[in-house]
Scaffold this motif. Structure first.
Motif, PDB file in Angstrom:
ATOM      1  N   SER A 195     -15.539  35.596 -10.511  1.00 24.01           N
ATOM      2  CA  SER A 195     -15.189  36.474  -9.643  1.00 24.01           C
ATOM      3  C   SER A 195     -13.744  35.959  -8.759  1.00 24.01           C
ATOM      4  O   SER A 195     -13.277  34.945  -8.957  1.00 24.01           O
ATOM      5  N   LEU A 196     -13.411  37.028  -8.214  1.00 22.91           N
ATOM      6  CA  LEU A 196     -11.912  37.092  -7.632  1.00 22.91           C
ATOM      7  C   LEU A 196     -12.057  37.542  -6.258  1.00 22.91           C
ATOM      8  O   LEU A 196     -12.894  38.226  -5.873  1.00 22.91           O
ATOM      9  N   ASP A 197     -11.046  37.007  -5.522  1.00 26.14           N
ATOM     10  CA  ASP A 197     -10.678  37.508  -4.085  1.00 26.14           C
ATOM     11  C   ASP A 197      -9.133  37.720  -4.098  1.00 26.14           C
ATOM     12  O   ASP A 197      -8.438  36.880  -3.452  1.00 26.14           O
ATOM     13  N   VAL A 198      -8.689  38.718  -4.532  1.00 26.90           N
ATOM     14  CA  VAL A 198      -7.395  39.033  -4.662  1.00 26.90           C
ATOM     15  C   VAL A 198      -6.490  39.356  -3.307  1.00 26.90           C
ATOM     16  O   VAL A 198      -5.612  38.815  -2.929  1.00 26.90           O
ATOM     17  N   ALA A 199      -7.351  40.122  -2.457  1.00 29.56           N
ATOM     18  CA  ALA A 199      -6.888  40.201  -0.952  1.00 29.56           C
ATOM     19  C   ALA A 199      -6.475  38.984  -0.274  1.00 29.56           C
ATOM     20  O   ALA A 199      -5.572  38.662   0.427  1.00 29.56           O
ATOM     21  N   ALA A 200      -7.531  38.064  -0.237  1.00 30.53           N
ATOM     22  CA  ALA A 200      -7.549  36.742   0.403  1.00 30.53           C
ATOM     23  C   ALA A 200      -6.330  35.851  -0.169  1.00 30.53           C
ATOM     24  O   ALA A 200      -5.458  35.378   0.411  1.00 30.53           O
ATOM     25  N   ALA A 201      -6.070  35.879  -1.728  1.00 32.31           N
ATOM     26  CA  ALA A 201      -5.166  35.195  -2.347  1.00 32.31           C
ATOM     27  C   ALA A 201      -3.658  35.851  -1.881  1.00 32.31           C
ATOM     28  O   ALA A 201      -2.893  34.893  -1.550  1.00 32.31           O
ATOM     29  N   ARG A 202      -3.611  36.972  -1.732  1.00 32.91           N
ATOM     30  CA  ARG A 202      -2.233  37.556  -1.212  1.00 32.91           C
ATOM     31  C   ARG A 202      -2.183  37.311   0.394  1.00 32.91           C
ATOM     32  O   ARG A 202      -0.747  36.911   0.731  1.00 32.91           O
ATOM     33  N   ARG A 203      -3.111  36.849   1.198  1.00 31.45           N
ATOM     34  CA  ARG A 203      -2.790  36.709   2.472  1.00 31.45           C
ATOM     35  C   ARG A 203      -2.415  35.079   2.527  1.00 31.45           C
ATOM     36  O   ARG A 203      -1.482  34.984   3.007  1.00 31.45           O
ATOM     37  N   ASP A 204      -2.959  34.326   1.600  1.00 34.00           N
ATOM     38  CA  ASP A 204      -2.658  32.840   1.643  1.00 34.00           C
ATOM     39  C   ASP A 204      -1.357  32.702   1.142  1.00 34.00           C
ATOM     40  O   ASP A 204      -0.683  31.811   1.307  1.00 34.00           O
ATOM     41  N   ALA A 205      -0.835  33.564  -0.009  1.00 32.80           N
ATOM     42  CA  ALA A 205       0.268  33.315  -0.353  1.00 32.80           C
ATOM     43  C   ALA A 205       1.470  33.918   0.480  1.00 32.80           C
ATOM     44  O   ALA A 205       2.540  33.409   0.378  1.00 32.80           O
ATOM     45  N   ASP A 206       1.255  34.853   1.252  1.00 30.71           N
ATOM     46  CA  ASP A 206       2.242  35.260   2.163  1.00 30.71           C
ATOM     47  C   ASP A 206       2.125  34.142   3.173  1.00 30.71           C
ATOM     48  O   ASP A 206       3.404  34.097   3.747  1.00 30.71           O
ATOM     49  N   ALA A 207       1.233  33.424   3.700  1.00 35.09           N
ATOM     50  CA  ALA A 207       1.458  32.569   4.741  1.00 35.09           C
ATOM     51  C   ALA A 207       2.089  31.246   4.038  1.00 35.09           C
ATOM     52  O   ALA A 207       2.902  30.890   4.636  1.00 35.09           O
ATOM     53  N   ALA A 208       2.079  30.912   2.693  1.00 40.53           N
ATOM     54  CA  ALA A 208       2.722  29.906   2.047  1.00 40.53           C
ATOM     55  C   ALA A 208       4.411  30.396   2.000  1.00 40.53           C
ATOM     56  O   ALA A 208       5.137  29.527   2.293  1.00 40.53           O
ATOM     57  N   THR A 209       4.602  31.551   1.779  1.00 38.11           N
ATOM     58  CA  THR A 209       5.817  31.957   1.559  1.00 38.11           C
ATOM     59  C   THR A 209       6.656  31.870   3.103  1.00 38.11           C
ATOM     60  O   THR A 209       7.686  31.326   2.952  1.00 38.11           O
ATOM     61  N   GLN A 210       5.969  32.148   4.044  1.00 34.49           N
ATOM     62  CA  GLN A 210       6.270  31.994   5.441  1.00 34.49           C
ATOM     63  C   GLN A 210       6.827  30.629   5.659  1.00 34.49           C
ATOM     64  O   GLN A 210       7.881  30.241   6.289  1.00 34.49           O
ATOM     65  N   ARG A 211       6.035  29.822   5.341  1.00 34.99           N
ATOM     66  CA  ARG A 211       6.189  28.459   5.492  1.00 34.99           C
ATOM     67  C   ARG A 211       7.319  27.572   4.744  1.00 34.99           C
ATOM     68  O   ARG A 211       8.301  26.945   5.141  1.00 34.99           O
ATOM     69  N   TRP A 212       7.584  28.139   3.362  1.00 30.21           N
ATOM     70  CA  TRP A 212       8.437  27.853   2.631  1.00 30.21           C
ATOM     71  C   TRP A 212      10.019  28.438   3.126  1.00 30.21           C
ATOM     72  O   TRP A 212      10.953  27.706   3.290  1.00 30.21           O
ATOM     73  N   LYS A 213       9.945  29.337   3.866  1.00 31.16           N
ATOM     74  CA  LYS A 213      11.050  29.943   4.355  1.00 31.16           C
ATOM     75  C   LYS A 213      11.356  29.298   5.531  1.00 31.16           C
ATOM     76  O   LYS A 213      12.577  29.349   5.828  1.00 31.16           O
ATOM     77  N   ALA A 214      10.574  28.725   6.329  1.00 27.96           N
ATOM     78  CA  ALA A 214      10.613  27.999   7.530  1.00 27.96           C
ATOM     79  C   ALA A 214      11.302  26.643   7.238  1.00 27.96           C
ATOM     80  O   ALA A 214      11.449  25.822   8.091  1.00 27.96           O
ATOM     81  N   GLY A 215      10.948  26.162   5.978  1.00 27.43           N
ATOM     82  CA  GLY A 215      11.455  24.980   5.713  1.00 27.43           C
ATOM     83  C   GLY A 215      10.327  23.902   5.723  1.00 27.43           C
ATOM     84  O   GLY A 215      10.506  22.574   6.200  1.00 27.43           O
ATOM     85  N   ALA A 216       9.057  24.344   5.998  1.00 22.06           N
ATOM     86  CA  ALA A 216       8.040  23.604   6.748  1.00 22.06           C
ATOM     87  C   ALA A 216       6.830  23.829   5.568  1.00 22.06           C
ATOM     88  O   ALA A 216       5.763  24.225   6.109  1.00 22.06           O
ATOM     89  N   PRO A 217       6.870  23.598   4.295  1.00 19.85           N
ATOM     90  CA  PRO A 217       5.828  23.400   3.296  1.00 19.85           C
ATOM     91  C   PRO A 217       4.706  22.493   3.772  1.00 19.85           C
ATOM     92  O   PRO A 217       5.110  21.515   4.289  1.00 19.85           O
TER      93      PRO A 217
END
Length: 442
Positions: A44-66
Motif C-alpha cells: 500500500s502507498l500514500d503518495v499524498a502524505a509522502a509529498r506533504r512530508d517531503a515538502d516539509a523536509a524541503t522547507q527545513r533544508w532551505k531554512a538550514g534546520a534539518p
C-alpha cells in the motif's frame, strides 16, 4: 536497472539548494510508476502524505534546520510493522480485513521524528515466515527477491526508496539484500526495539534495515536508536566512516557446499582483492577457520528452527485454533514440531547458542570481522522457494551483527558479501562495512 542515488550523497546538494527532498521523492515515484506493477514491492502507498512530508523536509533544508541526516529520506516499512493509518496485513488472510493501525511502531515514530518520508508498506512473506510474498526480483522478474523482507529488498533494489525497514528471524534481511542488490544490516540482538512489530520468534527476531548505501542504512537505524534503543541497550553511537579491517576470518562452514563453482570462484577472487588492499585474510579452501566455531555452527540449523517453532506457539497456536486452515504450511509445520519439543530440548538449544557465543567471543582479539557470502548464490528462479538460509542463520542464532554488501555479480545478477562482527560491536562493524562497500566498487 534504474537506481536512485544514495540519500547520503544528496545532503550537500540539499544544503546548497541544488536539490530538494520533494524532487528526490518525485524521482522515487517515477520508479514506482514504471516498475511496481511488475515488481509488486508495495502492499500500500500514500503518495499524498509522502509529498506533504517531503515538502516539509524541503522547507527545513532551505531554512538550514534539518531534523537529522535522514530528513527527507524516502523509506518503506515492512508490512509486519505498524504504521498509523495503514492496515498491518502481514500477507495473511487472517488479517486481510484488519483495521488501520492507530499508532506507529516505535521505529516508525522515530523515523518520522527524524524527518523520514514514509511512502508505504512493503510486501512480506506470510507473518514474515511462511508463504512467499507476491513480490518479484527487480533484476529478473522470474526470480525470487528473497524473504521475508521481500518488498523492502525489491523496493530498494529498484530505486523506489532510499531505505526500508526489514526484520530478520533467520535470514530475512541479509538474503533479500543480496538477491536485490541492496545493502542489508541486521543489528546485534535487541539493539533496536520491536514494539509495534508482530512477533515471529522472541529468541531470534531482529529489527534492521535495507538501503541504497551503508550510510543510508545505518543512519536510518541510528535515528531509531537515538529515539528508542532496545530495552537495556545504550543504542548505536558510531558513524558510517570507512575503516579498513586489519584481519578478517573466512568462516568456511558446510554452507559453502551450496555454492556452485562460479560463485565460489567469484568470492575467492574478492578475497584476493581484499588481501591486495592490505587486509590479512585468514582462510583456506579446504580447512574451516576458525574450526571450533565452524563445527558448532554447522549443527545449529535444527536448533534455530526448533527454537523458532517453540517461540511461535504464541500467538500462532491461537490463530490456528481461531482460524483453522488459514495458516500456511510452513507455519503449521513449525507449530506441529513445537508440540513435540520439550523444555529440556529447548534448554539444550540455548546451551548450544551459549557455546557458539563463547567461541565467537574468543575470536574478538584476533579478528576485526568475519566474511562469508551473504547468500548461497544469486536469486533462485521461481517463487515457491525464497532461497537457502544457511549463510544467514548463524548470525541470527547468535545475535551477532551482520551486513550484506552488494558489489559482486553472478551471470548479471547481484551476489552480496556478508561481513559479520561481535555481539554489541555494531559501532565498530559499520566502519568495516563502509570500507568493504568502497572496496567492492573499485
Amino acid at each position: 536497472m534504474p537506481t536512485c542515488r544514495p540519500f547520503n550523497t544528496l545532503l550537500p546538494e540539499f544544503r546548497a539548494g541544488r536539490d530538494t527532498p520533494r524532487a528526490a521523492l518525485e524521482r522515487h515515484l517515477q520508479e514506482v510508476a514504471g516498475m511496481d506493477a511488475l515488481v509488486r514491492a508495495f502492499r500500500s502507498l500514500d503518495v499524498a502524505a509522502a509529498r506533504r512530508d517531503a515538502d516539509a523536509a524541503t522547507q527545513r533544508w532551505k531554512a538550514g534546520a534539518p531534523l537529522s541526516e535522514i530528513d527527507g529520506m524516502v523509506i518503506g516499512v515492512k508490512d509486519i510493522i505498524d504504521v498509523a493509518g495503514f492496515p498491518t496485513r502481514m500477507n495473511s488472510p487472517v488479517f486481510e480485513q484488519t483495521a488501520p493501525a492507530f499508532q506507529d511502531a516505535s521505529c516508525v515514530r522515530a523515523a518520522r521524528r527524524s524527518g523520514a518520508v514514509i511512502l508505504g508498506k512493503t510486501e512480506t512473506a506470510e507473518f514474515a515466515s511462511g508463504n512467499s510474498a507476491p513480490t518479484r526480483n527487480p533484476h529478473d522478474l522470474k526470480r525470487s527477491p528473497g524473504g521475508s523482507s521481500s518488498g523492502s529488498g525489491a523496493a530498494v533494489g529498484a530505486g523506489m526508496v532510499s531505505a526500508a525497514f526489514g526484520t530478520q528471524t533467520q535470514g530475512s534481511i541479509l538474503r533479500p539484500a543480496s538477491y536485490c542488490g541492496a545493502v542489508g544490516y541486521k543489528p546485534s540482538f535487541g539493539v533496536l526495539p520491536l514494539s509495534g512489530i508482530h512477533p515471529v520468534s522472541g529468541s531470534h527476531d531482529h529489527l534492521g534495515a535495507l538501503g541504497a548505501s551503508v550510510a543510508d542504512t545505518w543512519n536510518l537505524c541510528r535515528a531509531v536508536s537515538d529515539f528508542c534503543p532496545g530495552a537495556g541497550h545504550k543504542g548505536l553511537t558510531g558513524k558510517a566512516d570507512p575503516v579498513r579491517p586489519a584481519r578478517v576470518a573466512v568462516m568456511r562452514m558446510a554452507a559453502f557446499d551450496e555454492l556452485d563453482s562460479g560463485c565460489d570462484a567469484i568470492f575467492e577472487a574478492m578475497l584476493g582483492r581484499l588481501s591486495d588492499a592490505g587486509v590479512v585474510v585468514d582462510c583456506s579452501t579446504k580447512a574451516a577457520l576458525p574450526a571450533n566455531l565452524v563445527k558448532i555452527l554447522n549443527g545449529i540449523f535444527d536448533a534455530s528452527s526448533g527454537m523458532m517453532g517453540w517461540d511461535m506457539r504464541w500467538p500462532y497456536a491461537g490463530y490456528a485454533a481461531r482460524w483453522p486452515g488459514l495458516l500456511g504450511e510452513k507455519i503449521t509445520g513449525l507449530l506441529a514440531q513445537a508440540e513435540q519439543t520439550t523444555l529440556a530440548q529447548y534448554r539444550e538449544w540455548l546451551s548450544l547458542r551459549d557455546a557458539a557465543l563463547a567461541q565467537l567471543v574468543a575470536l574478538r582479539n584476533t579478528y576485526d570481522a568475519i566474511l562469508m557470502p551473504a547468500a548461497s548464490g544469486p536469486a533462485p528462479k521461481g517463487f515457491a522457494f525464497s532461497g537457502s538460509r544457511s549463510f544467514q542463520v548463524p548470525w541470527s542464532f547468535m545475535g551477532a551483527p551482520a551486513w550484506s554488501i552488494p558489489g559482486l555479480s553472478v551471470a548479471g545478477l547481484p551476489f552480496g558479501v556478508q561481513i559479520a562482527g561481535f555481539v554489541g560491536g555494531d559501532d565498530v562493524l559499520v566502519g568495516h562495512a563502509a570500507w568493504l562497500e568502497q572496496a567492492l566498487v573499485q
